[in-house]
Design a protein around this motif. Structure first.
Motif, PDB file in Angstrom:
ATOM      1  N   ARG A 106     105.149  59.886  59.829  1.00  0.00           N
ATOM      2  CA  ARG A 106     103.936  60.102  58.580  1.00  0.00           C
ATOM      3  C   ARG A 106     103.157  58.960  58.387  1.00  0.00           C
ATOM      4  NH1 ARG A 106     105.808  63.813  55.141  1.00  0.00           N
ATOM      5  NH2 ARG A 106     106.207  64.741  56.856  1.00  0.00           N
ATOM      6  N   LEU A 112     112.342  63.081  56.091  1.00  0.00           N
ATOM      7  CA  LEU A 112     111.358  62.235  56.975  1.00  0.00           C
ATOM      8  C   LEU A 112     112.111  60.991  57.448  1.00  0.00           C
ATOM      9  CD1 LEU A 112     108.382  61.645  57.448  1.00  0.00           C
ATOM     10  CD2 LEU A 112     108.320  60.033  55.196  1.00  0.00           C
ATOM     11  N   ALA A 123     107.532  56.083  58.781  1.00  0.00           N
ATOM     12  CA  ALA A 123     106.209  56.315  58.156  1.00  0.00           C
ATOM     13  C   ALA A 123     105.613  55.070  58.307  1.00  0.00           C
ATOM     14  CB  ALA A 123     106.185  56.832  56.408  1.00  0.00           C
ATOM     15  N   CYS A 182      95.535  61.470  63.076  1.00  0.00           N
ATOM     16  CA  CYS A 182      96.580  62.281  62.439  1.00  0.00           C
ATOM     17  C   CYS A 182      96.203  63.831  62.333  1.00  0.00           C
ATOM     18  CB  CYS A 182      96.823  61.795  60.893  1.00  0.00           C
ATOM     19  SG  CYS A 182      97.272  60.160  60.647  1.00  0.00           S
ATOM     20  N   ASP A 239     100.496  63.604  59.672  1.00  0.00           N
ATOM     21  CA  ASP A 239     101.401  62.846  60.786  1.00  0.00           C
ATOM     22  C   ASP A 239     100.660  62.416  61.904  1.00  0.00           C
ATOM     23  OD1 ASP A 239     103.780  63.698  59.282  1.00  0.00           O
ATOM     24  OD2 ASP A 239     103.877  65.479  60.356  1.00  0.00           O
ATOM     25  N   THR A 275     108.573  62.291  64.211  1.00  0.00           N
ATOM     26  CA  THR A 275     107.385  62.469  63.548  1.00  0.00           C
ATOM     27  C   THR A 275     106.861  61.047  62.952  1.00  0.00           C
ATOM     28  OG1 THR A 275     107.615  64.593  63.128  1.00  0.00           O
ATOM     29  CG2 THR A 275     106.355  63.479  61.368  1.00  0.00           C
TER      30      THR A 275
END
Length: 244
Positions: free
Chosen positions: A214, A121, A124, A145, A150, A212
């Motif tokens: 999260r 990861l 976030a 999401c 994500d 990405t």
């Protein structure tokens, strides 16, 4: 992994000048935020990043770790990256805004735990259910999401557009972020992107570059301080808490 929280505290504010030093029930706001963040278990350090000597001196007086940063940074990410460059032993940096005196420390620990669970990861953030009265508020940033949790997109407009009834409740983004340190340094060097500039939402830069983000979802709602009216509201909340 080694975690640190960084609290940016820029003195200038269009709607509330000197915001980090605004009084909240007898303490400056930056101290209130620092006190809340210190309740988190996983971060080993809490660092205040400011561009103003008054905030720097105040933070030193209440015992905070504080770094003076360049006042000419165009974005908060640039200020965060300057701090990250100085702390080479930190793996993950969690960015808590300096105007969130009611931030829940448990959210910070939840974000940190994501990186323990998934070492791949890079970034976030947090969302909460969007209230109906916030649907048309541009200041209430929305996020949608995918099924992995994500972010697909952030917008000041209502997303997804409700041509039919919502299958899932729409979400409001909460501006607390966690980054792998190395990713943060790279992210700060990326050129601004089209959607980012159109929406004035810096996190879109990461998505537009194929990264990405999260998203964890909480039912907790926080009262940030952007205006004098917000400050009055937060003072009342702290007064009620301390009277109990």
């Amino acid at each position: 992994m080694k975690f640190a929280c960084v609290i940016p505290a820029r003195y200038a504010s269009t709607r509330l000048p000197g915001k980090p030093l605004a009084d909240i029930a007898g303490k400056p706001m930056i101290e209130r935020v620092f006190d809340q963040v210190k309740l988190a278990i996983k971060p080993e350090m809490v660092i205040i990043a400011t561009d103003d000597q008054r905030v720097y001196t105040t933070a030193e007086q209440f015992g905070g770790t504080v770094v003076m940063t360049n006042p000419n940074h165009p974005t908060g990410t640039d200020r965060l990256a300057e701090v990250a460059e100085q702390y080479t032993d930190i793996d993950v940096i969690i960015n808590v805004q300096g105007d969130e005196p009611l931030i829940d420390a448990a959210i910070i620990d939840q974000l940190a735990s994501l990186f323990d669970e998934d070492p791949t990861l890079q970034m976030a953030t947090v969302a909460t259910p969007l209230l109906e009265e916030e649907y048309d508020e541009p200041s209430a940033v929305k996020v949608i999401c995918n099924n992995r949790g994500d972010a697909m997109y952030f917008s000041r407009s209502l997303i997804p557009f409700p041509r039919h009834d919502f299958v899932k409740a729409p979400l409001k983004h909460i501006g607390i972020y966690a980054y792998k340190r190395d990713f943060l340094l790279d992210y700060a060097k990326m050129a601004p992107t089209a959607a980012e500039q159109t929406e004035s939402l810096e996190q879109l830069r990461a998505l537009e570059n194929g990264h990405t983000i999260r998203v964890i979802i909480t039912d907790k709602r926080f009262v940030g301080v952007d205006t004098p009216e917000d400050l009055v509201r937060v003072n009342k909340i702290f007064a009620q808490k301390e009277n109990k």
